[in-house]
Design a protein around this motif. Structure first.
Motif: not given
Length: 192
Positions: A54-55, A57-58, A60-64, A67-68, A71
């Motif tokens: 996940y760190p 991927r996050h 690159y902009g892929f968030t769960n 976090d979305f 934010q």
């Protein structure tokens, strides 16, 4: 001449004896054993590898979703207020300037937005992309070892079984005492 002869017999006592007898019988001890065999209840666990991507991927902009929501949750509320306010101003601008000759407020606004997008300064940010977090769980032994148990019980009796036959002595008169006297003439009789 007359002679007096005497024969004296002493009494004789006879005896019958039986010895006393002690019989003792002990009960043999009995051994009882309770045996629980030793066992190993230990076992080996399987190794495992957990990879948390996940760190990276996050980055690159892929968030769960969590976090979305953190934010963009408050940002959406602010954007809604700004958009409502902008649409209200544009609606009043259309009312005030829409009917005047030579003015087209809708086209002017879109031209202005397009020129702002074109002239806007673009910034590229280069940042480090974190590596995935890898956690390895090695093989390990688990469980308890049962050392077993050997319990011994000895059944005994404290006293022996005894039987005593008492001795016996019987006495009887084997020969009676006797004094015999007789008279002989001129000699002694040895035995009469």
């Amino acid at each position: 001449m007359l002679r007096l002869n005497m024969r004296i017999t002493q009494p004789i006592i006879g005896m019958h004896t039986r010895l006393g007898k002690l019989e003792a019988h002990s009960t043999p001890a009995k051994l009882h054993t309770e045996n629980r065999q030793a066992r190993s209840h230990a076992h080996w666990t399987q190794p495992s590898v957990e990879i948390d991507q996940y760190p990276s991927r996050h980055a690159y902009g892929f968030t769960n979703h969590t976090d979305f929501a953190k934010q963009y949750g408050q940002q959406g509320y602010r954007d809604l207020q700004q958009t409502t306010s902008r649409w209200t101003q544009e609606a009043w601008d259309n009312i005030d300037n829409g009917g005047r000759p030579g003015q087209n407020p809708v086209e002017d606004r879109y031209d202005q937005k397009l020129s702002q997008e074109i002239s806007r300064q673009r910034i590229l940010v280069a940042s480090h992309i974190p590596a995935p977090v890898i956690h390895f769980t090695p093989v390990k032994a688990e469980g308890q070892v049962d050392p077993g148990d050997v319990t011994e019980h000895i059944d005994t009796e404290a006293f022996a079984v005894t039987h005593f036959t008492p001795g016996k002595v019987e006495t009887y008169l084997k020969q009676k005492p006797d004094v015999r006297r007789w008279v002989t003439e001129g000699k002694y009789d040895i035995y009469a």
